[in-house]
Design an enzyme around this catalytic site. Sequence first.
Site, PDB file in Angstrom:
ATOM      1  N   ARG A 111      17.885  15.093  17.999  1.00 25.65           N
ATOM      2  CA  ARG A 111      17.378  15.663  16.749  1.00 25.65           C
ATOM      3  C   ARG A 111      15.987  15.060  16.546  1.00 25.65           C
ATOM      4  NH1 ARG A 111      19.441  17.748  11.666  1.00 25.65           N
ATOM      5  NH2 ARG A 111      18.285  16.917   9.900  1.00 25.65           N
ATOM      6  N   HIS A 138      16.913  25.488  15.373  1.00 24.57           N
ATOM      7  CA  HIS A 138      18.122  24.778  14.930  1.00 24.57           C
ATOM      8  C   HIS A 138      19.343  25.591  15.387  1.00 24.57           C
ATOM      9  CE1 HIS A 138      20.540  21.982  12.944  1.00 24.57           C
ATOM     10  NE2 HIS A 138      20.119  22.068  11.702  1.00 24.57           N
ATOM     11  N   GLN A 141      23.070  24.957  14.028  1.00 22.78           N
ATOM     12  CA  GLN A 141      23.268  25.452  12.674  1.00 22.78           C
ATOM     13  C   GLN A 141      23.565  26.947  12.685  1.00 22.78           C
ATOM     14  OE1 GLN A 141      23.200  23.742   9.514  1.00 22.78           O
ATOM     15  NE2 GLN A 141      24.127  25.701   9.001  1.00 22.78           N
ATOM     16  N   ASP A 233      17.034  27.895   2.250  1.00 23.62           N
ATOM     17  CA  ASP A 233      16.805  26.549   2.760  1.00 23.62           C
ATOM     18  C   ASP A 233      15.793  25.884   1.835  1.00 23.62           C
ATOM     19  OD1 ASP A 233      16.838  24.281   4.319  1.00 23.62           O
ATOM     20  OD2 ASP A 233      15.765  25.145   6.023  1.00 23.62           O
ATOM     21  N   CYS A 273      21.874  25.673   4.659  1.00 25.32           N
ATOM     22  CA  CYS A 273      22.167  24.675   5.696  1.00 25.32           C
ATOM     23  C   CYS A 273      22.319  23.271   5.141  1.00 25.32           C
ATOM     24  CB  CYS A 273      21.104  24.712   6.788  1.00 25.32           C
ATOM     25  SG  CYS A 273      19.430  24.394   6.192  1.00 25.32           S
ATOM     26  N   ARG A 301      29.942  23.227  11.185  1.00 24.95           N
ATOM     27  CA  ARG A 301      29.060  22.604  12.172  1.00 24.95           C
ATOM     28  C   ARG A 301      29.909  21.896  13.231  1.00 24.95           C
ATOM     29  NH1 ARG A 301      23.852  20.947  11.114  1.00 24.95           N
ATOM     30  NH2 ARG A 301      23.996  20.125  13.236  1.00 24.95           N
TER      31      ARG A 301
END
Length: 314
Positions: A111, A138, A141, A233, A273, A301
């Site tokens: 990450r 991502h 996600q 987001d 998210c 997730r």
Amino acid sequence: MIAASVDLKGKDLLTLAEYSPETIKELVHKAKEMKEAYLNGELIAPLKGKTLGMIFEKSSTRTRVSFETGMFQLGGQALFLSSRDLQIGRGEPVSDTAKVLSQYVDAIMIRTFAHETVEELAEHATIPVINGLTDLHHPCQALADLLTILEVKGTLKGLKLAYIGDGNNVAHSLLIACAKVGMDVAVATPPSYAPNEEIVSLAKSFADASGSTISIVNDPIEAVTEADVIYADVWTSMGQEEENEQRLKDFAGFQVNKELVAHAKADYMFLHCLPAHREEEVTAEIIDGPNSYVFQEAGNRMHAQKALLVELLG
């Protein structure tokens, strides 16, 4: 009966653009079946003796806990490696780090900020590399998002997802994932915050193949009209804190609130998210309301990533 393998053993996940529509769909269905087995108390531990190295240059809640717990449930283990714990934080080349970790662990999840870091890691590693997040993509996600939509709506193809906010990494992966599985996507951003043009073009090519549509607009109402899914987001992501004041001004009018969602279908579902800033990009009334599935989405997730780990390492 867990879904059959999609033949990903030894491969990477850098973006979902490299995965076929069939592979993405099978991963999502496998995740759904593995989740149901887990909730029924069935133990599926095909990764006994396997180790996942997890490199974090960005802090995390969901990514760290979901991968670490997921590996444990699958019979393996995960190692948390911050940039402060590795020589990469003191200047060791990414290529050297990739070669060294390939001697110790069975896969690497990273990450980080620059997408080029993940690409370089994958180029030099001899084990699977998973993109846990970069500034450009991502993908994990997006897999969890598709799983959540499938659970709630019962299907993916033919649905419309409206993304409201910054054209960021989450928007990019949603564009690719939804286009691959035949979902229409409408992205509404302020003019100077549109998603990456190359990624939009790529998503449109996937949409042409699946029979779906992609639209990039500057009007949130246009985007959410008749939407099955509304997605938001944060307006200011990690590393953009110095832009926060300007972004609050630029995104005025892009809040997901009662007035905006009235233009969507009555049974729309809201996704985010997380982490969320209530009363900025979304009101508490919406994110904590009956149409919100953000915590189911967060939980997914782990299940989506478990399916991915089994296919890459099993």
